[in-house]
Design an enzyme around this catalytic site. Structure first.
Site, PDB file in Angstrom:
ATOM      1  N   ASP A 155       0.871  -1.176   0.000  1.00 21.44           N
ATOM      2  CA  ASP A 155       0.000   0.000   0.000  1.00 21.44           C
ATOM      3  C   ASP A 155       0.909   1.228   0.000  1.00 21.44           C
ATOM      4  OD1 ASP A 155      -1.713   2.212   0.965  1.00 21.44           O
ATOM      5  OD2 ASP A 155      -3.188   0.612   1.254  1.00 21.44           O
ATOM      6  N   SER A 183      -2.375  15.119 -13.720  1.00 19.67           N
ATOM      7  CA  SER A 183      -3.711  15.063 -14.304  1.00 19.67           C
ATOM      8  C   SER A 183      -4.057  16.415 -14.902  1.00 19.67           C
ATOM      9  CB  SER A 183      -4.698  14.723 -13.183  1.00 19.67           C
ATOM     10  OG  SER A 183      -6.026  14.926 -13.598  1.00 19.67           O
ATOM     11  N   TYR A 193      -9.987  16.056  -5.166  1.00 17.10           N
ATOM     12  CA  TYR A 193      -9.100  15.493  -6.196  1.00 17.10           C
ATOM     13  C   TYR A 193      -8.272  16.600  -6.845  1.00 17.10           C
ATOM     14  CZ  TYR A 193      -7.540  12.738 -10.241  1.00 17.10           C
ATOM     15  OH  TYR A 193      -6.780  12.101 -11.194  1.00 17.10           O
ATOM     16  N   LYS A 227      -4.221  16.822  -6.869  1.00 16.27           N
ATOM     17  CA  LYS A 227      -3.391  16.762  -8.086  1.00 16.27           C
ATOM     18  C   LYS A 227      -2.599  18.056  -8.288  1.00 16.27           C
ATOM     19  CE  LYS A 227      -3.946  12.568  -9.354  1.00 16.27           C
ATOM     20  NZ  LYS A 227      -2.807  11.625  -9.422  1.00 16.27           N
TER      21      LYS A 227
HETATM   22  N1  LIG Z   1      -8.339   7.618 -15.516  1.00 10.37           N
HETATM   23  C1  LIG Z   1      -8.259   8.916 -15.727  1.00 10.37           C
HETATM   24  O1  LIG Z   1      -9.104   9.526 -16.429  1.00 10.37           O
HETATM   25  C2  LIG Z   1      -7.105   9.698 -15.142  1.00 10.37           C
HETATM   26  C3  LIG Z   1      -6.865  10.999 -15.629  1.00 10.37           C
HETATM   27  C4  LIG Z   1      -5.797  11.718 -15.119  1.00 10.37           C
HETATM   28  C5  LIG Z   1      -4.979  11.159 -14.160  1.00 10.37           C
HETATM   29  N2  LIG Z   1      -5.232   9.902 -13.694  1.00 10.37           N
HETATM   30  C6  LIG Z   1      -4.345   9.371 -12.666  1.00 10.37           C
HETATM   31  O2  LIG Z   1      -3.777   8.169 -13.126  1.00 10.37           O
HETATM   32  C7  LIG Z   1      -3.293   7.435 -12.005  1.00 10.37           C
HETATM   33  C8  LIG Z   1      -3.628   5.960 -12.203  1.00 10.37           C
HETATM   34  O3  LIG Z   1      -5.022   5.796 -12.228  1.00 10.37           O
HETATM   35  P1  LIG Z   1      -5.787   4.936 -13.336  1.00 10.37           P
HETATM   36  O4  LIG Z   1      -6.721   5.872 -14.034  1.00 10.37           O
HETATM   37  O5  LIG Z   1      -4.832   4.140 -14.136  1.00 10.37           O
HETATM   38  O6  LIG Z   1      -6.721   4.029 -12.396  1.00 10.37           O
HETATM   39  P2  LIG Z   1      -6.571   2.501 -11.934  1.00 10.37           P
HETATM   40  O7  LIG Z   1      -7.465   2.369 -10.757  1.00 10.37           O
HETATM   41  O8  LIG Z   1      -6.778   1.590 -13.090  1.00 10.37           O
HETATM   42  O9  LIG Z   1      -5.056   2.402 -11.445  1.00 10.37           O
HETATM   43  C9  LIG Z   1      -4.659   2.809 -10.150  1.00 10.37           C
HETATM   44  C10 LIG Z   1      -3.967   1.651  -9.484  1.00 10.37           C
HETATM   45  O10 LIG Z   1      -3.487   2.088  -8.210  1.00 10.37           O
HETATM   46  C11 LIG Z   1      -3.797   1.075  -7.253  1.00 10.37           C
HETATM   47  N3  LIG Z   1      -3.920   1.693  -5.936  1.00 10.37           N
HETATM   48  C12 LIG Z   1      -4.905   2.522  -5.497  1.00 10.37           C
HETATM   49  N4  LIG Z   1      -4.686   2.854  -4.216  1.00 10.37           N
HETATM   50  C13 LIG Z   1      -3.541   2.222  -3.842  1.00 10.37           C
HETATM   51  C14 LIG Z   1      -2.802   2.174  -2.643  1.00 10.37           C
HETATM   52  N5  LIG Z   1      -3.213   2.816  -1.548  1.00 10.37           N
HETATM   53  N6  LIG Z   1      -1.668   1.422  -2.619  1.00 10.37           N
HETATM   54  C15 LIG Z   1      -1.243   0.752  -3.704  1.00 10.37           C
HETATM   55  N7  LIG Z   1      -1.912   0.760  -4.863  1.00 10.37           N
HETATM   56  C16 LIG Z   1      -3.049   1.480  -4.944  1.00 10.37           C
HETATM   57  C17 LIG Z   1      -5.112   0.484  -7.726  1.00 10.37           C
HETATM   58  O11 LIG Z   1      -5.322  -0.815  -7.167  1.00 10.37           O
HETATM   59  C18 LIG Z   1      -4.909   0.463  -9.232  1.00 10.37           C
HETATM   60  O12 LIG Z   1      -4.273  -0.721  -9.670  1.00 10.37           O
HETATM   61  C19 LIG Z   1      -3.920   8.074 -10.765  1.00 10.37           C
HETATM   62  O13 LIG Z   1      -2.952   8.855 -10.109  1.00 10.37           O
HETATM   63  C20 LIG Z   1      -5.000   8.966 -11.351  1.00 10.37           C
HETATM   64  O14 LIG Z   1      -5.293  10.063 -10.529  1.00 10.37           O
HETATM   65  C21 LIG Z   1      -6.264   9.154 -14.181  1.00 10.37           C
END
Ligand SMILES: NC(=O)c1ccc[n+]([C@@H]2O[C@H](COP(=O)([O-])OP(=O)(O)OC[C@H]3O[C@@H](n4cnc5c(N)ncnc54)[C@H](O)[C@@H]3O)[C@@H](O)[C@H]2O)c1
Length: 278
Positions: A64, A147, A160, A164
């Site tokens: 984590d 982001s 959020y 960010k």
């Molecule tokens: N999806 C979007 O539209 C978007 C846009 C901009 C930025 N982001 C950013 O991208 C990053 C990745 O997100 P994603 O969209 O790929 O989502 P996702 O949920 O598919 O990936 C995030 C991963 O982080 C893991 N995770 C969450 N909390 C955790 C913790 N406490 N310890 C260890 N692992 C943990 C989850 O299990 C998951 O595998 C994030 O920082 C998110 O804010 C996403």
């Protein structure tokens, strides 16, 4: 493979079991790197390892990101397995489903703030702290997933967006503090069809952003951004991570965020895109 941009490098990616973290892991492997993926969900991590073309170059650690001790163990395990650490991709995060201030009670804000900031901001600082000593040894770099919400409003709610924006500040501060040994940059992603979840404290831990993409049909209006028909597949967002991780391609770049959001910063007043008629 030979000739990849990250040939022989070793990377650690938090949140590497799904979404953009998994896409970056697979892209780094294709570019010749070895990769340690870290996440909370063992099943998902195992799946990424199982699907890898060359399982000898990928390793998974269940941890984590809110726990400094586990991050230190993960860095040690990554170095033990691949001999060094060139790149940390700080990426694990949660979203707030654009829950606005006026739709949250004080108690909900209290709980959700702690959870969102613990994962999104503390998770990045703690990972950087666990990794910097190894990164100094290799003159490596940190790439943070930022982001559109690191720059603009309404990509999240206040929690959020604030988290960010904090990550953008963190990226800049660490770029200063770790220079000249370690470069620190960010990739500010726009909307991607991933499994991004919400905070447990708001009862949103089982809700996935992918559901919003699934609901979209031919009658759904396009997002109000210039490149409104661009891909939302996380694999199409991985190029800037490779660029920033590569010493050869971005050796003099630090403290910089690449916006990969379809051009939010250049959208128009009358219409998001000026060239729809072309
Ligand atoms: N999806 C979007 O539209 C978007 C846009 C901009 C930025 N982001 C950013 O991208 C990053 C990745 O997100 P994603 O969209 O790929 O989502 P996702 O949920 O598919 O990936 C995030 C991963 O982080 C893991 N995770 C969450 N909390 C955790 C913790 N406490 N310890 C260890 N692992 C943990 C989850 O299990 C998951 O595998 C994030 O920082 C998110 O804010 C996403």
């Amino acid at each position: 493979m030979t000739g990849g941009w990250l040939e022989g490098d070793a990377a650690l990616i938090t949140g590497g079991g799904s979404g953009i973290g998994r896409a970056v892991a697979e892209r780094f492997l294709a570019e010749g790197a070895s990769v340690t993926i870290l996440g909370r969900d063992k099943k998902r991590l195992d799946e990424v390892v199982r699907d890898a073309a060359d399982p000898s170059r990928i390793h998974a650690v269940v941890a984590d990101v809110r726990d400094s001790g586990s991050l230190h163990l993960a860095v040690a395990e990554a170095v033990d397995r691949f001999g060094k650490l060139d790149t940390l991709v700080a990426n694990a995060g949660v979203w707030d489903y654009q829950r606005q201030l006026t739709r949250l009670s004080g108690q909900e804000l209290n709980t959700a703030f702690d959870e969102i900031f613990a994962v999104n901001v503390k998770g990045y600082v703690l990972a950087a702290e666990a990794a910097w000593r190894e990164l100094v040894k290799t003159r490596g770099s940190i790439v943070m997933t930022l982001s559109n919400a690191s720059f603009y409003v309404n990509g999240g709610g206040p929690l959020y967006t604030a988290s960010k924006h904090a990550c953008l500040g963190l990226m800049r501060e660490l770029a200063y503090e770790l220079a000249p040994k370690v470069r620190v940059n960010g990739v500010a992603c726009g909307g991607m069809n991933t499994d991004l979840r919400g905070p447990q404290g708001l009862g949103l831990a089982d809700r996935s952003i992918s559901a919003s993409f699934a609901k979209q049909g031919p009658d759904t209006p396009p997002p109000p951004i210039p490149l409104h028909d661009s891909s939302t597949d996380p694999r199409d967002f991985t190029g800037p991570y490779v660029l920033l991780a590569s010493r050869a391609q971005s050796g003099p770049i630090t403290g910089h965020a690449i916006n990969v959001d379809g051009g939010i910063g250049v959208r128009g007043f009358a219409g998001a895109a000026g060239g729809d008629h072309l």
